[in-house]
Every structure is written in C-alpha cells, then in structure tokens.
Motif scaffolding. Sequence first.
Motif, PDB file in Angstrom:
ATOM      1  N   TYR A  57       0.836  -1.199   0.000  1.00 43.49           N
ATOM      2  CA  TYR A  57       0.000   0.000   0.000  1.00 43.49           C
ATOM      3  C   TYR A  57       0.874   1.254   0.000  1.00 43.49           C
ATOM      4  CZ  TYR A  57      -4.444  -2.359   0.439  1.00 43.49           C
ATOM      5  OH  TYR A  57      -5.559  -3.113   0.168  1.00 43.49           O
TER       6      TYR A  57
ATOM      7  N   ARG B 230       1.615   4.734   3.314  1.00 48.64           N
ATOM      8  CA  ARG B 230       1.082   4.032   4.490  1.00 48.64           C
ATOM      9  C   ARG B 230       1.032   4.913   5.733  1.00 48.64           C
ATOM     10  NH1 ARG B 230       2.827  -2.105   4.452  1.00 48.64           N
ATOM     11  NH2 ARG B 230       2.809  -1.738   6.679  1.00 48.64           N
TER      12      ARG B 230
ATOM     13  N   ASN C 273      -2.282   0.229   7.216  1.00 48.21           N
ATOM     14  CA  ASN C 273      -0.966  -0.401   7.363  1.00 48.21           C
ATOM     15  C   ASN C 273      -1.088  -1.851   6.883  1.00 48.21           C
ATOM     16  OD1 ASN C 273       0.267   1.906   8.725  1.00 48.21           O
ATOM     17  ND2 ASN C 273      -1.069   1.375  10.440  1.00 48.21           N
TER      18      ASN C 273
END
Length: 308
Positions: free
Chosen positions: A232, A235, A249
């Motif tokens: 991702y 974060r 997260n």
Amino acid sequence: MKKSIGLILFLLLSTIVCRAQYVKLALNLVKGATYYNLTTATASVMQTVNGKTTTINTTITCRIAFTVTNVRDSLYDMEMRYQSLTLKMQLPTGTTQYSSDNVDPADPVSVAFAAFKNQTIALVLTKTGNLQALASMGLIFDRIVGKLTQSPPDQRAQIKSLMEQSFGERAFRSNFEMGTAIFPSVPVRKNALWISDSQLESARPANVHSIYELRDITETFYQIHVNSTITYANRDAFIETNGVPLKYNLDGSRLADIVVDKVTGWVKQSTIIQNIGGTTEIKDNPKTPGGLIIPTVMRSDVVITDIH
C-alpha cells in the motif's frame, strides 16, 4: 544402425528446437466476434474491534459479453454487456442475496441489477490485455436508480453505492485486469519470466509487483503462473473517508494460474487468490475519540471462465 542414430539425432534436435521456441503472447481478437467470461469473486473481510471479531463474506457472480466493434493497430474497441449479476452478502445479521433475474418490486436492489443488465459500456483494450479506456458507468447508475421512485432518497443512494462498489469501474478494472493484463511486450519461451508493475484499485491505492512465468505451451493453450506482492502506498498518511481519517498499514500477496487460448489469447480459465493483512488505523476524531487500531485480514478468490 545408421538409421537408428539418425532417428535419435532427429528427435534430440526436435526437442531442442521445441524447448527454444519463442512465442508472442497477445490478444488476437476478431472484429464482430463476441467473447465471454463468467466471473465469480468471493471476498472475506475479518476485522477485530475491542476484542470482538467480525467477518463479512461477499460473493459476486457475473456473466459478461465483450463484442469487438473495431480493430486499430494494437487496440480493440469493444462493447461490454453484463448478461447476469448476482450479489450475496453474509453479514453478522444474516445472509442477503440480490439477482438480476429477480424483478420483484419489493426487492429494489435486484430490480436495479435487472435494469443494468445488457446496458452497453464502451471500452478500449490493448493487445497486451491492458484496459486503456472504460466508459463511465455513473450516468447509467444514476438513470437506473432515478427510476426507483418507490424507494426513499437515502435507499436509492445506498443502492447506487452498492452497484458502484460491486460492478462499477473500479471493481471491474480490479477483477478484469488481474486475468488479462498479463502479456509481455516481447516474445518469450517456455519457463521464461517477465515482470509487471501495476496498481490495485481499492479504497486506498496499492502497488502490485508481479512476476509472470510461462509454465506450459500446448497445442491449444498457454499456461501462465503469476506471483505478486502488494504494497500500500503512503502508508503513513491519513486520508479522510466519510468524514473519518483512516490509515491502512497493509500489505499482501497474490497467486494466479491463467490459461489462455493459443489462437485468440482470450482467457479460458483463471484462478486468482489474494491475501492482504495488517491494521486499519482511525485517527483521533470527534466520531472516534482517542482513535482506534483495527486488525484486518482480507482474502479474495476470483475464478474467471470463458463460457458461451
């Protein structure tokens, strides 16, 4: 004896040539032809809040027809139509199912699905399987939901949101490109590897790093294996969603085995397993004083089959 030696040498040379055979993997579609896929996507989201674990299971099944309207060099102009749509949700409060085959006025969600069925949506697909352009579905959803005059405004808004999340542009891209945007730009041979970097369409953008392998070449199909890592982006940044600042997260992985037709390059069978885990963090705000960290586990299984 000489004939036997000659035959052995011929077989050895044939094996070497076969092993060294390079093939160009790409879509080879025909103008005016229609191609199909049946997609079943099952997703499970498990979150733990204040020691209590909640699991939501969702299954989306849809049959889609793709008609090639024009061929432009390395591009295909296509018209897509959902021919059937089903959504099943297993919530802590019970199980709910909606289907485009149900036109009972008491079930406005299914009525909306039925109205969406066979709507024409334009798209442009590259020969390497990338979705270059996709017409907006928002106006179609607005028109459909606007006709549900017996439903109150807040319910119509919920129905539109549900359709966008299940069958809208982001949902379609995520499921479709997992099984089609797979071809390398250069010819490859059996056991060859190639790499691709893309983005996962979700509530928060994620980077997907994929390693592809041409596992097998037969008379009728190619078999491709995919191993991906999902990371991702940003974060550490909170993004406001529905008035609540959220931070994901999370990271994950994806495994896929894809079989494509040797002539057309169209997916015959695709099985994709995706796992994402970590925490979802809510920043301190008036709605959530003190903030909250929520352990989150998400798994999705997608099966795409060419069906007529």
